[in-house]
Design a protein around this motif. Structure first.
Motif, PDB file in Angstrom:
ATOM      1  N   LEU A  95      45.545  56.605  33.798  1.00 58.69           N
ATOM      2  CA  LEU A  95      47.007  55.824  34.152  1.00 58.69           C
ATOM      3  C   LEU A  95      46.778  55.795  35.670  1.00 58.69           C
ATOM      4  O   LEU A  95      47.611  54.301  35.705  1.00 58.69           O
ATOM      5  CB  LEU A  95      48.029  57.120  33.757  1.00 58.69           C
ATOM      6  N   LEU A  96      46.036  56.135  36.426  1.00 62.23           N
ATOM      7  CA  LEU A  96      46.260  55.460  38.069  1.00 62.23           C
ATOM      8  C   LEU A  96      45.213  53.947  37.529  1.00 62.23           C
ATOM      9  O   LEU A  96      45.971  53.189  38.057  1.00 62.23           O
ATOM     10  CB  LEU A  96      46.348  56.492  38.968  1.00 62.23           C
ATOM     11  N   VAL A  97      44.511  54.262  37.039  1.00 58.79           N
ATOM     12  CA  VAL A  97      43.356  52.455  37.183  1.00 58.79           C
ATOM     13  C   VAL A  97      44.511  52.063  36.712  1.00 58.79           C
ATOM     14  O   VAL A  97      44.306  50.229  36.828  1.00 58.79           O
ATOM     15  CB  VAL A  97      42.243  53.008  36.609  1.00 58.79           C
ATOM     16  N   GLY A  98      44.792  51.972  35.284  1.00 62.89           N
ATOM     17  CA  GLY A  98      45.915  51.079  34.575  1.00 62.89           C
ATOM     18  C   GLY A  98      46.961  50.871  35.635  1.00 62.89           C
ATOM     19  O   GLY A  98      47.248  49.072  35.554  1.00 62.89           O
ATOM     20  N   VAL A  99      47.945  51.445  36.128  1.00 62.84           N
ATOM     21  CA  VAL A  99      48.710  50.315  36.590  1.00 62.84           C
ATOM     22  C   VAL A  99      48.370  50.252  38.195  1.00 62.84           C
ATOM     23  O   VAL A  99      48.703  49.199  38.552  1.00 62.84           O
ATOM     24  CB  VAL A  99      49.574  52.208  37.693  1.00 62.84           C
ATOM     25  N   LEU A 100      47.430  50.238  38.565  1.00 61.35           N
ATOM     26  CA  LEU A 100      46.527  49.815  40.665  1.00 61.35           C
ATOM     27  C   LEU A 100      46.557  48.471  39.473  1.00 61.35           C
ATOM     28  O   LEU A 100      46.176  47.562  40.198  1.00 61.35           O
ATOM     29  CB  LEU A 100      45.735  50.291  40.714  1.00 61.35           C
ATOM     30  N   VAL A 101      45.987  48.110  38.241  1.00 65.24           N
ATOM     31  CA  VAL A 101      45.149  47.016  38.063  1.00 65.24           C
ATOM     32  C   VAL A 101      46.538  45.999  37.119  1.00 65.24           C
ATOM     33  O   VAL A 101      46.568  45.037  37.996  1.00 65.24           O
ATOM     34  CB  VAL A 101      43.935  47.032  36.612  1.00 65.24           C
ATOM     35  N   ASN A 102      46.969  46.791  36.930  1.00 63.81           N
ATOM     36  CA  ASN A 102      48.282  45.719  36.660  1.00 63.81           C
ATOM     37  C   ASN A 102      48.913  45.140  37.985  1.00 63.81           C
ATOM     38  O   ASN A 102      49.466  44.241  38.029  1.00 63.81           O
ATOM     39  CB  ASN A 102      48.907  46.846  35.788  1.00 63.81           C
ATOM     40  N   VAL A 103      49.118  45.966  39.195  1.00 62.82           N
ATOM     41  CA  VAL A 103      49.673  45.433  40.467  1.00 62.82           C
ATOM     42  C   VAL A 103      49.177  44.295  40.636  1.00 62.82           C
ATOM     43  O   VAL A 103      49.039  43.713  41.603  1.00 62.82           O
ATOM     44  CB  VAL A 103      49.774  46.913  41.041  1.00 62.82           C
ATOM     45  N   VAL A 104      47.437  44.479  41.329  1.00 61.36           N
ATOM     46  CA  VAL A 104      47.113  43.534  41.413  1.00 61.36           C
ATOM     47  C   VAL A 104      46.562  42.160  40.587  1.00 61.36           C
ATOM     48  O   VAL A 104      47.431  41.390  41.297  1.00 61.36           O
ATOM     49  CB  VAL A 104      45.009  44.728  41.530  1.00 61.36           C
ATOM     50  N   THR A 105      47.078  42.666  39.473  1.00 67.14           N
ATOM     51  CA  THR A 105      47.446  41.022  38.458  1.00 67.14           C
ATOM     52  C   THR A 105      48.626  40.620  39.044  1.00 67.14           C
ATOM     53  O   THR A 105      49.088  39.915  39.151  1.00 67.14           O
ATOM     54  CB  THR A 105      47.479  41.607  37.209  1.00 67.14           C
ATOM     55  N   ILE A 106      49.299  41.330  39.207  1.00 65.01           N
ATOM     56  CA  ILE A 106      51.606  40.899  39.516  1.00 65.01           C
ATOM     57  C   ILE A 106      51.618  40.395  40.658  1.00 65.01           C
ATOM     58  O   ILE A 106      51.443  39.498  40.946  1.00 65.01           O
ATOM     59  CB  ILE A 106      52.561  42.036  39.166  1.00 65.01           C
ATOM     60  N   VAL A 107      50.566  40.932  41.973  1.00 61.56           N
ATOM     61  CA  VAL A 107      50.799  40.441  43.138  1.00 61.56           C
ATOM     62  C   VAL A 107      49.797  39.193  43.451  1.00 61.56           C
ATOM     63  O   VAL A 107      50.503  37.829  43.920  1.00 61.56           O
ATOM     64  CB  VAL A 107      49.962  41.244  44.137  1.00 61.56           C
ATOM     65  N   ALA A 108      48.685  39.245  42.157  1.00 58.94           N
ATOM     66  CA  ALA A 108      48.241  37.730  42.943  1.00 58.94           C
ATOM     67  C   ALA A 108      49.011  36.779  41.968  1.00 58.94           C
ATOM     68  O   ALA A 108      48.473  35.519  42.501  1.00 58.94           O
ATOM     69  CB  ALA A 108      46.472  38.145  41.364  1.00 58.94           C
ATOM     70  N   SER A 109      48.867  37.041  40.823  1.00 56.49           N
ATOM     71  CA  SER A 109      50.517  36.160  39.924  1.00 56.49           C
ATOM     72  C   SER A 109      51.470  35.370  41.171  1.00 56.49           C
ATOM     73  O   SER A 109      51.596  34.221  41.598  1.00 56.49           O
ATOM     74  CB  SER A 109      50.600  36.911  38.878  1.00 56.49           C
ATOM     75  N   CYS A 110      51.569  36.379  41.552  1.00 55.44           N
ATOM     76  CA  CYS A 110      53.046  36.213  43.016  1.00 55.44           C
ATOM     77  C   CYS A 110      52.112  35.234  44.078  1.00 55.44           C
ATOM     78  O   CYS A 110      52.638  34.287  44.449  1.00 55.44           O
ATOM     79  CB  CYS A 110      53.920  37.189  43.689  1.00 55.44           C
TER      80      CYS A 110
END
Length: 134
Positions: A95-110
């Protein structure tokens, strides 16, 4: 910096979830081991059980300790302990890995969107500077 703040929140939430699962499991194991050899050796109190569960879920390669403590006498407790390890080690960490990957994707998109807006602003500024619309 924004990504670090969001990632910290995800890590803190995962740590809280792990501690909650460990605390609830320590109460559960403590109650189930009453009157057995496990109570006298491993699950003496809730804090001792919490420490044991936290250390064995953090470092799950302690199979000798697992067999020495549970043995084949307490097979039901061994199955419950294995389920606890699966819940804390695999589920929560994935779950932690999935959340961190999602965070990196969102920040990169922004960041990409900010870069595109800046590039568009500079292009339009150069077009307006070259025209006679002043």
């Amino acid at each position: 910096l924004k990504g670090m703040a969001v990632a910290f929140r995800a890590v803190a939430s995962t740590l809280g979830l792990t501690l909650a699962i460990t605390f609830i499991s320590s109460i559960f194991f403590r109650q189930l081991s009453r009157g057995s050899r496990l109570e006298a050796e491993v699950f003496k109190s809730v804090p001792e059980t919490f420490r044991f569960l936290l250390l064995t879920s953090t470092f799950p390669d302690v199979f000798e300790t697992f067999i020495a403590n549970f043995g084949w006498d307490h097979w039901f407790m061994a199955i419950l302990f294995f389920l606890f390890l699966v819940a804390t080690t695999f589920t929560v960490l994935n779950l932690l890995v999935g959340v961190l990957v999602n965070v990196v994707t969102i920040v990169a998109s922004c960041e990409r969107e900010i870069w595109q807006v800046t590039a568009l602003r500079e292009s339009l500024a150069s077009v307006f500077q070259g025209s006679d619309l002043h």
